[in-house]
Design a protein around this motif. Structure first.
Motif, short mmCIF file in Angstrom:
data_model
loop_
_atom_site.label_atom_id
_atom_site.label_comp_id
_atom_site.label_asym_id
_atom_site.label_seq_id
_atom_site.Cartn_x
_atom_site.Cartn_y
_atom_site.Cartn_z
N LEU A 131 -54.36 14.19 48.45
CA LEU A 131 -54.24 14.90 47.18
C LEU A 131 -54.13 13.87 46.06
N GLU A 132 -55.16 13.81 45.23
CA GLU A 132 -55.21 12.86 44.13
C GLU A 132 -55.62 13.57 42.85
N THR A 133 -55.22 13.01 41.71
CA THR A 133 -55.73 13.45 40.41
C THR A 133 -56.59 12.33 39.87
N GLU A 144 -60.24 15.55 34.25
CA GLU A 144 -59.43 15.24 35.40
C GLU A 144 -59.49 16.37 36.41
N GLU A 145 -59.45 15.98 37.67
CA GLU A 145 -59.49 16.97 38.74
C GLU A 145 -58.47 16.60 39.81
N SER A 146 -57.65 17.56 40.17
CA SER A 146 -56.71 17.39 41.28
C SER A 146 -57.26 18.12 42.50
#
Length: 472
Positions: A131-133, A144-146
């Motif tokens: 899980l990254e942003t 930005e995408e999480s």
């Protein structure tokens, strides 16, 4: 002589004491392995791979014996070699398994590792992504995408590892089911990337704003619910990526069964791109606002339900498509190649043979596009409706020095059909034995016009029922 013998015994005693003291010191330091020592072994020296990584220093080699290791490992910025006992033996690779247990990425490179960080000879499976942003640039904006990125392997933050001779299989993620790369420069060579799944893009591999070298891999049977069953490439770094000499087959996606390329200008050379499927556009390739060099590839037996069985170039794309074998592909429009929405590719010296479509068996050119076609062999393509060789709609191609032979349309335009105010510059082509209901060589309708040399330097032989037909 007696004195010398006694002195020798004293030196030996001092050496033994120092050796015992050094051993105790190393033990007190948590079994840290100094750089340059011989390779350590898992599970002989450490029970887990991560324990070994944590213990060693720069330049160390860790050898992992066959077995199943239920771990998610992180190189933690260390430039070390992590390998199986024999990366060149498929049996050893199959038996040396790192299984992520459906928790996180199986292997992480996210701390600036260099090419000296080597992962070699493992089966990488059971990953579900970290899980990254992350920030992505597209259409002039940064967003930005999480999400869960990189089911099997994730490469971030300027890392440049060497990933070679692994089998990366049965991993899942939102992006990059097998491998995900963001703003980094890894070398990915001689791996098998298969049966991975992405809910978004890049069933096999997702590359974002990176310079990546991908050579000698087998990328097969991966699935992306949206884009890029085999590979998805978005954006470039200072140097574009290179995809060379890979086998990319049997992958599936909504758009871009083999490749999805968005705002990228990478080089795609000498690959075998076969049997990939898109439920919409681009069985082999789906290009959006991109200008890659697609040269010397074997693009065969790919399927798109809508446009571009082999290649679909869309939305102001200007690729160079040169020296490829484009054979046996199928789509509703543009069995071999489709060119849409103000795109202007250079299509030269390709073999475009035995492709099938409702319109444009070989190629379809539509919606304000201005490609240049030169030196291509466009032969034995079939259209259930119009334009067996080339279908042109509201566009202005330049078609020079091509051979159009034995193409067949059930309706109009065995060689070329042009509709909706298209303008065709056609010079020095050979039209031979093309067949249609009307316009064996060329069929014009809807105000479309030909621009020919004076005198006309095209050759027409054996086309049925006629050469050039203009509908009233």
């Amino acid at each position: 002589m007696v004195k010398s013998k006694r002195m020798h015994l004293v030196y030996m005693a001092v050496f033994i004491v120092l050796l015992i003291a050094l051993t105790a010191l190393l033990s007190a330091c948590g079994e840290t392995v100094v750089p340059g020592e011989d390779a350590i072994t898992v599970p002989d020296d450490f029970s887990t791979i991560q324990e070994a990584i944590d213990a060693v220093g720069e330049g160390a080699t860790i050898v992992v014996r066959p077995g199943v290791y239920m771990e998610n490992i992180d190189f933690k910025g260390k430039n070390i070699t992590l390998r199986s006992e024999n990366p060149d033996d498929p049996a050893v690779v199959a038996e040396t398994i790192i299984n992520g247990g459906r928790m996180n990425s199986v292997v992480s490179f996210s701390n600036g590792e260099s090419q000296g960080a080597v992962l070699s000879g493992f089966t990488i499976t059971g990953g579900s992504g970290n899980l990254e942003t992350l920030a992505f640039e597209g259409e002039g904006q940064i967003r930005e995408e999480s999400a869960l990125f990189g089911g099997g392997i994730i490469v971030l933050n300027g890392s440049s590892p060497t990933i070679t001779k692994n089998v990366i299989v049965n991993n899942v993620a939102v992006r990059g089911g097998g491998i995900f790369i963001h703003q980094s420069s890894p070398a990915i060579t001689d791996n098998i990337v298969s049966d991975n799944t992405s809910e978004g893009g890049g069933g096999g591999i997702f590359i974002a704003e990176s310079h990546v070298t991908i050579t000698g891999n087998v990328i097969t049977n991966n699935l992306a619910s949206r884009s890029g069953g085999g590979l998805a490439i978005s954006g470039d770094s200072d140097s574009p990526s290179v995809v060379d000499n890979n086998d990319i087959s049997g992958n599936r996606a909504e758009n871009g069964g083999g490749f999805f390329v968005f705002e990228s200008n990478l080089g795609i050379t000498n690959n075998s791109i076969t049997g990939n499927t898109a439920s919409q556009n681009g069985g082999g390739f789906f290009l959006v606002s991109s200008s890659p060099e697609i040269t010397g590839n074997n693009i065969t037996d790919n399927i798109a339900v809508v446009t571009g069985g082999g290649i679909s170039a869309n939305r102001v794309s200007s690729p160079i498509i040169s020296g490829n074998v484009i054979v046996g592909n199928r789509a509703d429009a543009g069995g071999g190649i489709s060119i849409y929405v103000n795109s202007s590719p250079i299509v030269e010296d390709n073999t475009i043979v035995d492709n099938r479509a409702s319109n444009g068996g070989g190629l379809v050119i539509a919606e304000g596009s201005t490609p240049t076609l030169s030196g291509n062999d466009i032969e034995e393509n079939r259209a259930e409706r119009n334009g067996a060789g080339i279908f042109v709609f509201a566009s202005s191609p330049t078609i020079t020095g091509n051979t159009l032979r034995n193409n067949e349309a059930r309706r109009n335009g065995g060689g070329i059909v042009a509709e909706e105010n298209s303008t065709l510059v056609i010079n020095n082509n050979v039209f031979t034995n093309n067949r249609a209901r009307e316009g064996g060589s060329v069929h014009l309708s809807g105000g479309s016009v030909l621009q020919l040399s004076s005198p006309d330097d095209n050759i027409h032989e054996g086309n049925l029922p006629d050469d050039i037909f203009t509908a009233q």
